[in-house]
Design an enzyme around this catalytic site. Sequence first.
Site, PDB file in Angstrom:
ATOM      1  N   ASN A  20       1.127  -0.981   0.023  1.00 17.45           N
ATOM      2  CA  ASN A  20      -0.078  -0.682  -0.256  1.00 17.45           C
ATOM      3  C   ASN A  20       1.153   1.114  -0.172  1.00 17.45           C
ATOM      4  O   ASN A  20       0.991   1.639   0.853  1.00 17.45           O
ATOM      5  CB  ASN A  20      -1.107  -0.195   1.167  1.00 17.45           C
ATOM      6  CG  ASN A  20      -1.555   1.302   1.494  1.00 17.45           C
ATOM      7  OD1 ASN A  20      -1.301   1.948   0.678  1.00 17.45           O
ATOM      8  ND2 ASN A  20      -2.083   1.298   2.314  1.00 17.45           N
ATOM      9  N   TRP A  21       0.473   1.738  -1.019  1.00 18.34           N
ATOM     10  CA  TRP A  21       1.838   2.701  -1.279  1.00 18.34           C
ATOM     11  C   TRP A  21       1.790   4.107  -0.563  1.00 18.34           C
ATOM     12  O   TRP A  21       1.933   5.362  -0.489  1.00 18.34           O
ATOM     13  CB  TRP A  21       2.315   2.990  -2.890  1.00 18.34           C
ATOM     14  CG  TRP A  21       3.595   2.148  -2.891  1.00 18.34           C
ATOM     15  CD1 TRP A  21       3.949   1.306  -2.290  1.00 18.34           C
ATOM     16  CD2 TRP A  21       3.974   2.666  -4.300  1.00 18.34           C
ATOM     17  NE1 TRP A  21       4.819   0.104  -3.404  1.00 18.34           N
ATOM     18  CE2 TRP A  21       5.254   1.335  -4.825  1.00 18.34           C
ATOM     19  CE3 TRP A  21       3.821   3.115  -5.625  1.00 18.34           C
ATOM     20  CZ2 TRP A  21       6.010   1.211  -5.371  1.00 18.34           C
ATOM     21  CZ3 TRP A  21       5.098   2.592  -6.585  1.00 18.34           C
ATOM     22  CH2 TRP A  21       5.484   1.759  -6.537  1.00 18.34           C
ATOM     23  N   LYS A  22       0.070   4.267  -0.774  1.00 17.64           N
ATOM     24  CA  LYS A  22      -0.710   5.715  -0.149  1.00 17.64           C
ATOM     25  C   LYS A  22       0.272   6.953  -0.802  1.00 17.64           C
ATOM     26  O   LYS A  22      -0.316   6.616  -2.136  1.00 17.64           O
ATOM     27  CB  LYS A  22      -0.005   5.858   2.082  1.00 17.64           C
ATOM     28  CG  LYS A  22       0.364   4.425   2.507  1.00 17.64           C
ATOM     29  CD  LYS A  22       0.415   4.717   4.248  1.00 17.64           C
ATOM     30  CE  LYS A  22      -0.110   3.345   4.698  1.00 17.64           C
ATOM     31  NZ  LYS A  22       0.160   3.626   5.726  1.00 17.64           N
ATOM     32  N   HIS A 106      -9.649   1.599   4.278  1.00 16.49           N
ATOM     33  CA  HIS A 106      -8.009   1.733   4.957  1.00 16.49           C
ATOM     34  C   HIS A 106      -8.285   3.088   6.662  1.00 16.49           C
ATOM     35  O   HIS A 106      -9.457   3.919   6.461  1.00 16.49           O
ATOM     36  CB  HIS A 106      -7.028   2.319   4.208  1.00 16.49           C
ATOM     37  CG  HIS A 106      -6.099   2.051   4.697  1.00 16.49           C
ATOM     38  ND1 HIS A 106      -4.874   2.825   5.945  1.00 16.49           N
ATOM     39  CD2 HIS A 106      -4.458   1.505   4.804  1.00 16.49           C
ATOM     40  CE1 HIS A 106      -4.167   2.798   5.824  1.00 16.49           C
ATOM     41  NE2 HIS A 106      -3.421   1.446   5.769  1.00 16.49           N
ATOM     42  N   GLU A 108      -6.772   5.486   7.689  1.00 17.25           N
ATOM     43  CA  GLU A 108      -6.340   6.847   6.926  1.00 17.25           C
ATOM     44  C   GLU A 108      -7.513   7.512   6.732  1.00 17.25           C
ATOM     45  O   GLU A 108      -7.828   8.317   6.234  1.00 17.25           O
ATOM     46  CB  GLU A 108      -5.242   6.954   6.444  1.00 17.25           C
ATOM     47  CG  GLU A 108      -3.962   6.267   7.022  1.00 17.25           C
ATOM     48  CD  GLU A 108      -2.830   6.384   6.110  1.00 17.25           C
ATOM     49  OE1 GLU A 108      -2.954   5.438   5.181  1.00 17.25           O
ATOM     50  OE2 GLU A 108      -1.832   5.495   7.136  1.00 17.25           O
ATOM     51  N   GLU A 177      -5.914  -4.539  10.781  1.00 20.29           N
ATOM     52  CA  GLU A 177      -4.428  -3.569  10.846  1.00 20.29           C
ATOM     53  C   GLU A 177      -4.794  -2.907  12.095  1.00 20.29           C
ATOM     54  O   GLU A 177      -5.491  -1.847  12.169  1.00 20.29           O
ATOM     55  CB  GLU A 177      -4.226  -2.608   9.883  1.00 20.29           C
ATOM     56  CG  GLU A 177      -4.170  -3.679   8.206  1.00 20.29           C
ATOM     57  CD  GLU A 177      -3.957  -2.057   6.891  1.00 20.29           C
ATOM     58  OE1 GLU A 177      -2.231  -2.109   7.111  1.00 20.29           O
ATOM     59  OE2 GLU A 177      -4.206  -0.830   6.930  1.00 20.29           O
ATOM     60  N   GLY A 183       2.487   2.752  10.295  1.00 22.84           N
ATOM     61  CA  GLY A 183       3.042   3.719  10.099  1.00 22.84           C
ATOM     62  C   GLY A 183       3.389   3.661  11.079  1.00 22.84           C
ATOM     63  O   GLY A 183       4.548   5.261  11.445  1.00 22.84           O
ATOM     64  N   SER A 223       3.030  -2.151  10.573  1.00 23.91           N
ATOM     65  CA  SER A 223       5.071  -2.027  10.740  1.00 23.91           C
ATOM     66  C   SER A 223       5.489  -3.329   9.536  1.00 23.91           C
ATOM     67  O   SER A 223       6.188  -3.983  11.040  1.00 23.91           O
ATOM     68  CB  SER A 223       5.244  -1.514  12.204  1.00 23.91           C
ATOM     69  OG  SER A 223       4.605  -0.600  12.203  1.00 23.91           O
ATOM     70  N   GLY A 244       2.719  -1.599   4.212  1.00 28.34           N
ATOM     71  CA  GLY A 244       2.827   0.407   3.861  1.00 28.34           C
ATOM     72  C   GLY A 244       3.816   0.203   3.728  1.00 28.34           C
ATOM     73  O   GLY A 244       5.427   0.654   2.248  1.00 28.34           O
ATOM     74  N   GLY A 245       4.905   0.668   4.173  1.00 25.17           N
ATOM     75  CA  GLY A 245       6.177   1.416   3.855  1.00 25.17           C
ATOM     76  C   GLY A 245       6.984   1.105   3.825  1.00 25.17           C
ATOM     77  O   GLY A 245       7.538   0.926   2.559  1.00 25.17           O
TER      78      GLY A 245
END
Length: 263
Positions: A20-22, A106, A108, A177, A183, A223, A244-245
Amino acid sequence: MLLKVKNEGDFLRQVLIAGNWKMNKLIDETEEFCREFLPLVEDISKVEVLICPVFTSLYPMQELFKGSKVKIGGQDAFWEPRGAYTGEISPAMLLDAGCSYVIIGHSERRQIIGESNVIVNRKIKAAMEAGLNPILCVGETLQERENQRALEVVKEQLTESLQDIDLGEKPLVVAYEPVWAIGTGVNASSDDAREMTGFIRKHLARLYNEEIAAATRILYGGSVKEDNIRDFLAEEDVDGALVGGASLKANSFARIIRAGEDG
Ligand code: PGA
């Protein structure tokens, strides 16, 4: 090709590792990533690999991934197919750009944009009707966990987000999640992940039936890194990860995928 073999009724669920590149990467950066990433994963056969970049990178990404097994997906989709909805994108448009998956709900989007379970439900329905595979995200906040409400919150998210949705035709993907792990560098412990993913599967069996629950893939997200992915994949009810990251760097994402392949 299916990898995970589960004891009950021998249900098989292929491990899915999704990036997930956001809101990251311009088209140039996407192209650079794809060129570096493809040779690193060309021999991957057991794990299903998915990347969800920003909308503007979808089309160039599908061009670069042509002929490979890497799939692409959107990070959100609206519930209407077209029309006067400024700023929105429809499931059909994502399909048109080469997507096979879409992330829905998600945290966010729930926290920053204010998406409710009712909205998530409409989006899942629309995505499924259009032929996209939704990845339904659920998870509790730190406060909810501290107040011993984690299970209750996730149960409500599942029940309301899946209201009137028939999962008989196509199995769903659910991503657990915990918001406090996203993150932050603080991942959930294997015990927390085990408890919640087991709970999610049991709740799906209550909402639907054992068969549908057993066919649903449950991902852990929050994470995930190359050093902890094995611990999560070792859990019986964890069928992959939403990353993600660590999915933004070709090398680190490829190493996470390889851990699933070799697992
Ligand atoms: P993270 O994000 O891996 O950077 O914690 C996960 C996610 O939000 O899907």
